[in-house]
Scaffold this motif. Sequence first.
Motif, short mmCIF file in Angstrom:
data_model
loop_
_atom_site.label_atom_id
_atom_site.label_comp_id
_atom_site.label_asym_id
_atom_site.label_seq_id
_atom_site.Cartn_x
_atom_site.Cartn_y
_atom_site.Cartn_z
N THR A 112 -3.60 2.28 16.80
CA THR A 112 -4.13 0.98 17.22
C THR A 112 -3.38 -0.14 16.51
OG1 THR A 112 -6.29 1.99 17.50
CG2 THR A 112 -6.24 -0.40 17.37
N GLU A 113 -3.03 0.08 15.24
CA GLU A 113 -2.35 -0.95 14.46
C GLU A 113 -1.00 -1.32 15.07
OE1 GLU A 113 -3.92 1.70 13.33
OE2 GLU A 113 -4.57 1.51 11.25
N LEU A 114 -0.42 -0.40 15.86
CA LEU A 114 0.87 -0.67 16.51
C LEU A 114 0.69 -0.97 18.00
CD1 LEU A 114 2.96 2.25 14.95
CD2 LEU A 114 2.90 -0.13 14.22
N GLY A 115 -0.45 -0.60 18.54
CA GLY A 115 -0.74 -0.86 19.95
C GLY A 115 -0.21 0.19 20.89
N THR A 116 0.61 1.10 20.40
CA THR A 116 1.26 2.05 21.31
C THR A 116 1.79 3.24 20.52
OG1 THR A 116 2.95 2.20 23.07
CG2 THR A 116 3.49 0.83 21.17
N ILE A 117 2.61 4.06 21.19
CA ILE A 117 3.15 5.23 20.50
C ILE A 117 4.44 4.89 19.76
CG2 ILE A 117 2.11 6.96 22.00
CD1 ILE A 117 4.91 7.23 23.40
N THR A 171 7.39 0.15 10.16
CA THR A 171 7.72 -1.25 10.44
C THR A 171 7.99 -1.33 11.94
OG1 THR A 171 8.66 -1.60 8.25
CG2 THR A 171 9.38 -3.11 10.00
N SER A 172 7.31 -2.27 12.60
CA SER A 172 7.43 -2.36 14.07
C SER A 172 8.15 -3.64 14.47
CB SER A 172 6.02 -2.35 14.67
OG SER A 172 6.02 -2.99 15.92
N PHE A 173 9.02 -3.52 15.46
CA PHE A 173 9.77 -4.70 15.92
C PHE A 173 9.22 -5.30 17.22
CE2 PHE A 173 13.33 -2.26 13.79
CZ PHE A 173 13.26 -3.00 12.63
N ILE A 182 0.95 -9.24 16.35
CA ILE A 182 0.67 -8.74 15.00
C ILE A 182 1.93 -8.11 14.41
CG2 ILE A 182 -0.74 -7.17 13.62
CD1 ILE A 182 -2.87 -7.36 15.82
N PRO A 183 2.59 -8.81 13.49
CA PRO A 183 3.76 -8.20 12.86
C PRO A 183 3.31 -7.09 11.89
CG PRO A 183 3.48 -10.49 12.15
CD PRO A 183 2.28 -10.14 12.97
#
Length: 452
Positions: free
Chosen positions: A249-254, A297-299, A304-305
């Motif tokens: 959930t924190e990333l929204g996706t896989i 770390t998501s780009f 939400i960074p």
Amino acid sequence: MDETPYWNPRHETMSRDQLNALQVRKLRNLVEWVDGQVPWQAKRLRDAGVTPDQVTSLDDLRRIPLMTREQWMEGQLEHPPYGPILAAPTETAIRYHMTSGTTGATPIRVLDSMKDWEWIAEMWCYGLWGFGVRPRDVVFVAFGYSTFIGFWGLHYACEKLGCLALPGGAMTTEQRVKQLIDMGATVVCSTPTYALRMAQEAKAMGVDLAKSPVERLILSGEPAGSIPATKKLIESEWGAKAGDTAGMTELGTIMIFECDRQPGGTHIIEDHYIEEVLDPESAEPVPYGEMGERVVTSFGRGFIPVLRYRTRDFVVKVPGSICTCGRTFDIYDGGIRGRVDDMKLVRGTNVYPRAVEAIVREFPQIDEFQIHLFTAEGIRDEIEVLVEVPGDASAEQILRDLGKRLADAHEGLRFGVEQADTGTLPRFELKAKRVLDERIVIGTGGERRQQA
Ligand SMILES: [Zn+2]
């Protein structure tokens, strides 16, 4: 048009040097954006002495402070309902989601914009295409379509690919089996636990799933999609190939997916994430082949960074070259191996629910199980596994063999193995909760009971 096995041929086959250069460029942009948009994050970066122009190599990543779930939660409590993490005004959001809260804790709440959802679907496309899903497929999504983010992104990815998506929300298991058969589904998406549940239901209905048009299962939501015994059982029950994915959930996706070569692990989508593997105690990086904690770390997400977020997931990273598919994206061997918090200490022996499941699933006669920890005679930790063995199967022998296999795999630790009446153990549609810890903990504040 189907020829390439890759969703993004250029990025998925980049050399490591090119990939690193891409990640550094994206990392610098991310730091710059956070610096201007999110005061809370900007302060954390400034306190650590990190400025965008100093980000020139992946080594600079290590100077960025780690972020924990507790910090995220504290921010949420101080500045409800979302905390100080948002990079855009709430009015521009189009959707709200929250964590499923398996631990009973306050959920993490997230917002996304239209652009975020485009990206969320794009990440699922890497996974679906990579496992062989094509526009001609009919995809049944066995999922509740609620505030839990689950397979929402997969649903949009199906539309993006041009598949026919069948939203399987608000149905009984029987209705789901009936619909996916009636509509000729070729792909079914669910948690590993629920894939087995549907297979049991199909049997009870007299439906032979192995003779159905279903060719692929896309699994997510639990680590079991990469437990070999569980995967093998699912594949034989369905007569189909099962591909693992994992998201948050924190990333929204896989962030990881299994390709159709099924290398025993999941490729990391490295052009959109940096996934570090660190020692959970020292936070030092661990080399390829060693178990550590995922830090992500998501780009891609715009609302939400996520910078160096500690996931508490255990993983073992290996080079992408171990797979024959040609992707350069590194692999988590065995997928998500479990969570740092899942480990149970029983009379000095470490017990991981995943390891117990891997053994239980070697016995296909067992329908459902539960791991029960309790205190005997007020002092001694005991562990037992309750199993349902329906039908005429010779349960005595299964219980004996299972007990021996569990003990052998746990330094001789004695497991009680008990048969539960058929249909009495809890069934799960989302994340399974199979560990019941009722041990008494003696502490200064008196006795309390643990629940997990
Ligand atoms: Zn591969």
